[in-house]
Design an enzyme around this catalytic site. Structure first.
Site, PDB file in Angstrom:
ATOM      1  N   ASP A 150       0.863  -1.177   0.000  1.00 53.58           N
ATOM      2  CA  ASP A 150       0.000   0.000   0.000  1.00 53.58           C
ATOM      3  C   ASP A 150       0.907   1.237   0.000  1.00 53.58           C
ATOM      4  O   ASP A 150       2.120   1.149   0.218  1.00 53.58           O
ATOM      5  CB  ASP A 150      -0.965  -0.012   1.186  1.00 53.58           C
ATOM      6  CG  ASP A 150      -2.174   0.892   0.925  1.00 53.58           C
ATOM      7  OD1 ASP A 150      -2.161   1.644  -0.065  1.00 53.58           O
ATOM      8  OD2 ASP A 150      -3.132   0.848   1.718  1.00 53.58           O
TER       9      ASP A 150
HETATM   10  C1  BGC Z   1      -5.098   3.274   0.345  1.00 52.86           C
HETATM   11  C2  BGC Z   1      -5.343   2.231  -0.717  1.00 52.86           C
HETATM   12  C3  BGC Z   1      -5.254   2.855  -2.082  1.00 52.86           C
HETATM   13  C4  BGC Z   1      -3.909   3.534  -2.239  1.00 52.86           C
HETATM   14  C5  BGC Z   1      -3.687   4.153  -3.604  1.00 52.86           C
HETATM   15  C6  BGC Z   1      -3.850   4.090   0.074  1.00 52.86           C
HETATM   16  O1  BGC Z   1      -3.745   5.169   0.943  1.00 52.86           O
HETATM   17  O2  BGC Z   1      -5.007   2.633   1.604  1.00 52.86           O
HETATM   18  O3  BGC Z   1      -6.586   1.628  -0.523  1.00 52.86           O
HETATM   19  O4  BGC Z   1      -5.453   1.877  -3.071  1.00 52.86           O
HETATM   20  O5  BGC Z   1      -3.807   4.540  -1.253  1.00 52.86           O
HETATM   21  O6  BGC Z   1      -4.481   5.239  -3.806  1.00 52.86           O
END
Ligand code: BGC
Length: 741
Positions: A287
């Site tokens: 993530d």
């Molecule tokens: C979130 C994810 C997301 C990623 C990309 C993160 O902060 O937890 O769910 O896919 O950002 O935007």
């Protein structure tokens, strides 16, 4: 003269992409790998954030202006995060293909979670449809839009099991039940990928957040997760496993620790479970900066140690963090990391790119005028169907609803009555200004003459200046519709709440209106279950409207005036009060269960509130009246090779045709480890015409009875079971049988 980007997009001729088997992509990836330098390999393991990404405070090199272009030309970038305009996508891809030594195309990924240009209801709302077919069809349409924006992968579905509505991200989830979660998770993947994400109309999906992110302590974002392995396997893994089984292209690790180890470098989670037990062969991405955050978890001393731990644990692709880019090469040279580990990750990444067809056509999914593919009538129709099936009617005393279209004067009050801020968090490319507000939906259906509207107050703050006007308007009407709730920005990522009340002075406004003694219909907009105790006691009808996207107001109006019959069922329990959390239907009995969940001394309960929620999982009313009867099971003893057939008769004894979600739960009377009081095992959405009955059949077998036992083996044991069938998790029609292997 050089062509503008727009002209180049116009001249693009899309080449056909080939659908390839895993064996074929593996061979192709291996061939390419032979030509790559170590630095180029590591480049494939990095996802670059767009320049505007919030990375302040993290001191990395390469963040200076134009560094993105430089990195791409050097072959040090594998994919791009959250760039969604076609021109930039085209520019960046051209750099990769034409300027980097090997011309390996980038892939482009973004969060298209409940819609792309067309806003579908938030995911928790769609889960209330209990309709995998609807989710699959919706995701096909969403994929069509995503595939015409230039993107290759969507960071969806989010399949974190959730039991704590304080967490802002419950709005992205399928709710609290492992079985419903797994059924919907698979439907998302089928819809996005359509069995083949090399096509022009499908996109690759990403299952997130692996693992158990929904159990963040206290519902606080980015917080610790701690649970037994049995709890993890039995309840939390089902959604992720369903995605793996459905062939999801990728997995995203979560921000949290599991058993002390950050998920992003958790070998038990990534290698033992995902790769070895599940035989998963897609790629694994971290993530957003979750790698770098291991330094703050204090499980790694520095970025170098983060890179070492992550590659050993099996992380293929780093989102935003640059620990691989900065340290892997040196770790290989020093002998601390085997190059074969890097090869393994790069093969996953290259296989994905071959699979998706980027080597056939790197500009795949790019169109000069992409808007013509967006918000097509069929997509908007589907968004409306999804909105209709997402609404949950929580109360309807004396058949207050549906309303007659003509007769009465309606006071439409509340800060959400004429709000089009209903896309919901993670709205991707959907626009609030294109959403139908409740007021405009009602006006289009019945005209404006009988609707008197005023907001009365704001969502937040303590301004009561509008109360007098609201009371005057309500006095001159026959009935009051009150639209209250959260602002859409109060749920989503980093939107944890410690209170679950309807904010601001909205409750006071509601009390003032109640004092007028007129029929009071309440519509609740929210991204999570809220405390609705006062409304449950004092209103005549309640519709839970979540955030329904583009067709919000038209769907709600259709339900209010009886053109549509509500059929949604809660995918997550609604607590009386935040102090009950976690409150979910599949709880354990304990050694001192309280009688009926009420207070009793020295029993497991509270002195001031019952154990059960205000509205339980699976609950939702209809304008139709359904009666359940004649529950029959075809055997009293089920053997290992057999199936148990369960049938039940449901009569619609009303004058209104409607859809009902029939639910089947089991209870294992005793087992080698404690099991929940109820476990959902089947559900079916059925249309039952007015004054008709239908016989619904379900079959279950030993796999539905299995549970992780004392030896951590999933088995049904030879035990006695009870089946419950009905319209929610309190279903009381029951039948008993035994399992004998
Ligand atoms: C979130 C994810 C997301 C990623 C990309 C993160 O902060 O937890 O769910 O896919 O950002 O935007």
């Amino acid at each position: 003269m050089e062509l503008t980007i727009q002209q180049q997009l116009e001249k693009l001729e899309h080449k056909p992409t080939t659908s390839r088997s895993k064996t074929e992509t593996f061979q192709l990836a291996q061939e390419l790998l032979k030509k790559m330098t170590l630095a180029e390999k590591i480049g494939q393991m990095f996802q670059l954030a767009p320049p505007e990404a919030n990375v302040e405070g993290l001191k990395w090199e390469h963040r200076e202006e134009n560094s993105s272009a430089k990195l791409i030309c050097e072959g040090k970038v594998g994919s791009i995060l959250s760039v969604t305009d076609s021109e930039t996508i085209f520019k960046l891809q051209k750099l990769a293909v034409e300027q980097s030594r090997l011309g390996i195309p980038l892939f482009f990924a973004a969060d298209m979670i409940h819609g792309c240009r067309t806003g579908f209801p938030i995911n928790l709302a769609m889960a209330c449809s209990f309709d995998p077919d609807l989710i699959e069809r919706s995701c096909r349409q969403i994929a069509y839009e995503v595939a015409h924006t230039g993107l290759n992968l969507t960071f969806s579905p989010m399949v974190d099991l959730v039991r704590d509505p304080r967490w802002g991200r419950v709005m992205e989830s399928n709710g609290e039940d492992p079985y419903l979660n797994s059924q919907l998770a698979a439907a998302y993947v089928r819809g996005y990928q359509q069995g083949d994400y090399s096509s022009a109309y499908s996109v690759a999906a990403c299952c997130k957040h692996f693992v158990a992110y929904g159990a963040a302590e206290g519902g606080r974002e980015y917080n610790t997760v701690d649970m037994s392995e049995r709890e993890l396997r039995q309840h939390y893994l089902s959604g992720y496993k369903a995605c793996a089984d459905a062939g999801v292209a990728s997995f995203m690790t979560s921000f949290n620790i599991y058993d002390g180890v950050p998920a992003t470098a958790n070998k038990f989670i990534l290698r033992d479970i995902l790769r070895n037990e599940w035989q998963y062969d897609g790629f694994v991405i971290s993530d957003y900066t979750s790698s770098y955050e291991m330094i703050d978890h204090r499980t790694a001393r520095d970025a170098r140690e983060v890179a070492l731990q992550s590659i050993v644990a099996g992380l293929d692709h780093e989102m935003v963090s640059m620990t691989y880019l900065e340290h892997l090469e040196e770790l290989v040279i020093s002998g601390e990391v085997e190059e074969s580990l890097i090869d393994e990750a790069v093969i996953h990444m290259l296989q994905f790119k071959y699979q998706i067809g980027l080597f056939d056509d790197p500009y795949k999914h790019l169109y000069a005028d992409r808007e013509q593919y967006m918000r097509l009538p069929e997509t908007l129709n589907l968004a409306k169907e999804a909105a209709l099936k997402s609404v949950v009617m929580l109360k309807n005393d004396n058949q207050t609803l549906p309303l007659a279209k003509q007769k009465q004067k309606i006071a439409l009050i509340g800060p959400l009555a004429d709000s089009n801020q209903v896309v919901g968090a993670w709205g991707s490319l959907a626009r609030n200004e294109e959403c139908v507000s409740l007021l405009s939906g009602m006006k289009s259906l019945i005209g404006g003459e009988n609707i008197l509207h005023t907001a009365g107050c704001d969502i937040l703050g303590n301004n009561r200046d509008g109360f007098a006007q609201a009371i005057a308007v309500a006095k001159s009407a026959d009935i009051i519709i009150l639209a209250v709730g959260e602002d859409q920005s109060m749920s989503g990522e980093a939107k944890s709440r410690a209170y679950l009340n309807i904010p601001g002075v909205q409750n006071e406004l509601a009390q003032a209106l109640k004092a007028l003694n007129k029929p009071l219909i309440v519509i609740v907009f929210s991204g999570r279950p809220l405390e609705l105790g006062w409304y449950a006691e004092n209103s005549d009808a309640i519709l839970q409207a979540w955030f329904l996207g583009n067709e919000s107001g038209s769907a709600l109006a259709s339900i209010l005036f009886g053109d549509s019959n509500p059929s949604g069922k809660l995918a997550m329990s609604f607590p009386y009060t935040v102090g009950q959390i976690p409150v979910y239907y599949n709880q354990y009995n304990t050694g001192r269960p309280s009688p009926n969940g009420e207070y009793s001394e020295y029993r497991s309960c509270y002195i001031d509130v019952p154990n059960y929620p205000l509205y339980p999982f699976g609950y939702g009313l209809s304008y139709s009246k359904f009666e359940y009867m004649d529950l029959v099971i075809d055997k009293k003893v089920l053997a290992a090779a057999q199936q148990l057939t369960v049938s039940v008769k449901i009569c619609n004894t009303s004058e209104i045709s409607g859809e009902e979600v029939v639910q089947l739960y089991i209870k294992c009377k005793n087992f080698s480890v404690a099991r929940p009081n109820r476990e959902l095992k089947r559900f079916k959405r059925v249309m039952i015409p007015t004054n008709c009955s239908k016989i619904i059949e379900f079959t279950i077998d030993k796999s539905d009875l299995a549970y992780y036992n004392a030896e951590m083996k999933s088995t049904p044991e030879n035990r006695d079971y009870i089946i419950y069938v009905g319209s929610d998790s309190n279903a009381d029609l029951s039948a008993e049988f035994s399992y004998l292997s």
